[in-house]
Design an enzyme around this catalytic site. Structure first.
Site, PDB file in Angstrom:
ATOM      1  N   ALA A   1       0.815  -1.219   0.000  1.00 40.43           N
ATOM      2  CA  ALA A   1       0.000   0.000   0.000  1.00 40.43           C
ATOM      3  C   ALA A   1       0.847   1.267   0.000  1.00 40.43           C
ATOM      4  CB  ALA A   1      -0.946  -0.008   1.204  1.00 40.43           C
TER       5      ALA A   1
ATOM      6  N   VAL B   1      -5.527  -3.816   1.005  1.00 40.08           N
ATOM      7  CA  VAL B   1      -6.104  -4.192   2.295  1.00 40.08           C
ATOM      8  C   VAL B   1      -4.996  -4.145   3.336  1.00 40.08           C
ATOM      9  CG1 VAL B   1      -7.291  -5.977   3.619  1.00 40.08           C
ATOM     10  CG2 VAL B   1      -7.792  -5.707   1.172  1.00 40.08           C
ATOM     11  N   VAL B   2      -5.221  -3.364   4.389  1.00 37.34           N
ATOM     12  CA  VAL B   2      -4.284  -3.281   5.504  1.00 37.34           C
ATOM     13  C   VAL B   2      -5.038  -3.729   6.749  1.00 37.34           C
ATOM     14  CG1 VAL B   2      -2.697  -1.804   6.792  1.00 37.34           C
ATOM     15  CG2 VAL B   2      -3.153  -1.317   4.366  1.00 37.34           C
ATOM     16  N   ILE B   3      -4.594  -4.844   7.328  1.00 41.59           N
ATOM     17  CA  ILE B   3      -5.241  -5.396   8.521  1.00 41.59           C
ATOM     18  C   ILE B   3      -4.329  -5.167   9.720  1.00 41.59           C
ATOM     19  CG2 ILE B   3      -6.135  -7.484   9.636  1.00 41.59           C
ATOM     20  CD1 ILE B   3      -6.803  -8.550   6.824  1.00 41.59           C
TER      21      ILE B   3
ATOM     22  N   THR C   1       1.902  -4.770  15.704  1.00 45.96           N
ATOM     23  CA  THR C   1       2.905  -3.711  15.762  1.00 45.96           C
ATOM     24  C   THR C   1       2.339  -2.397  15.250  1.00 45.96           C
ATOM     25  OG1 THR C   1       3.757  -4.087  13.530  1.00 45.96           O
ATOM     26  CG2 THR C   1       4.696  -5.438  15.311  1.00 45.96           C
TER      27      THR C   1
ATOM     28  N   HIS D   1       3.181  -0.916  12.662  1.00 44.62           N
ATOM     29  CA  HIS D   1       3.255  -0.896  11.196  1.00 44.62           C
ATOM     30  C   HIS D   1       1.909  -0.533  10.560  1.00 44.62           C
ATOM     31  CE1 HIS D   1       4.985  -1.847   7.327  1.00 44.62           C
ATOM     32  NE2 HIS D   1       3.981  -2.670   7.065  1.00 44.62           N
TER      33      HIS D   1
ATOM     34  N   ASN E   1      -9.966   6.241  -3.320  1.00 46.44           N
ATOM     35  CA  ASN E   1      -9.171   5.460  -2.372  1.00 46.44           C
ATOM     36  C   ASN E   1      -9.943   4.230  -1.906  1.00 46.44           C
ATOM     37  OD1 ASN E   1      -7.526   4.423  -0.413  1.00 46.44           O
ATOM     38  ND2 ASN E   1      -7.271   6.330   0.712  1.00 46.44           N
TER      39      ASN E   1
ATOM     40  N   ARG F   1     -16.433  -5.548   3.492  1.00 50.44           N
ATOM     41  CA  ARG F   1     -16.203  -4.311   2.749  1.00 50.44           C
ATOM     42  C   ARG F   1     -15.748  -4.570   1.317  1.00 50.44           C
ATOM     43  NH1 ARG F   1     -16.246  -3.814   7.783  1.00 50.44           N
ATOM     44  NH2 ARG F   1     -16.744  -1.877   8.853  1.00 50.44           N
TER      45      ARG F   1
END
EC number: 2.5.1.78
Length: 139
Positions: free
Chosen positions: A42, A66-68, A72, A74, A98, A112
């Site tokens: 991403a 996709v950011v899960i 941490t 991050h 976006n 989603r």
């Protein structure tokens, strides 16, 4: 007919497939041409869009990823910096929708991403279309 570039960060293949399908469907339904490229993550999406926009080959862009959240910090960096990069380009007049999901877990992402549920890929494409229309109106 406009030409759109979907820039996707493939990490969760099944989720990305749904997001891209929703975005493609919305753009094609509106009568536009679509191309898809893949970047490593991403964080690379804004840079790829900036490079592609220099070519003047595309009228608009859809960012897909996709950011899960993990264990941490991050997640915060990737979510925040990718959004910041996309917003900076948008403020410079680049039409970008976006569709990078930032979620707590895979179940949230699935709802989603699915075009039959929240269809965030399709929504991102429609946002890009709306920004392109505004840019054309005021250019």
């Amino acid at each position: 007919m406009a030409k759109f570039l979907i820039v996707e960060a493939r990490f969760y293949d099944h989720l990305n497939d749904m997001l891209v399908a929703g975005a493609k469907a919305a753009l094609k339904e509106a009568g536009h041409e679509v191309e898809v490229i893949t970047v490593p993550g991403a964080l690379e999406i804004p840079g790829a869009i900036a490079l592609a926009d220099q070519s003047e080959d595309y009228d608009g862009y859809v960012a897909i990823g996709v950011v899960i959240r993990g264990e941490t910090y991050h997640f915060e960096i990737v979510a925040g910096e990718s959004a910041r990069g996309i917003m900076a380009l948008t403020m410079d007049g680049v039409a970008i929708g976006n569709g990078i999901l930032t979620v707590e877990n895979e179940a949230q992402a699935l709802v989603r991403a699915d075009p039959k549920q929240k269809d965030k890929g399709g929504e991102a494409a429609k946002a890009a279309l709306a920004l392109l229309a505004l840019r054309e109106r005021w250019s």
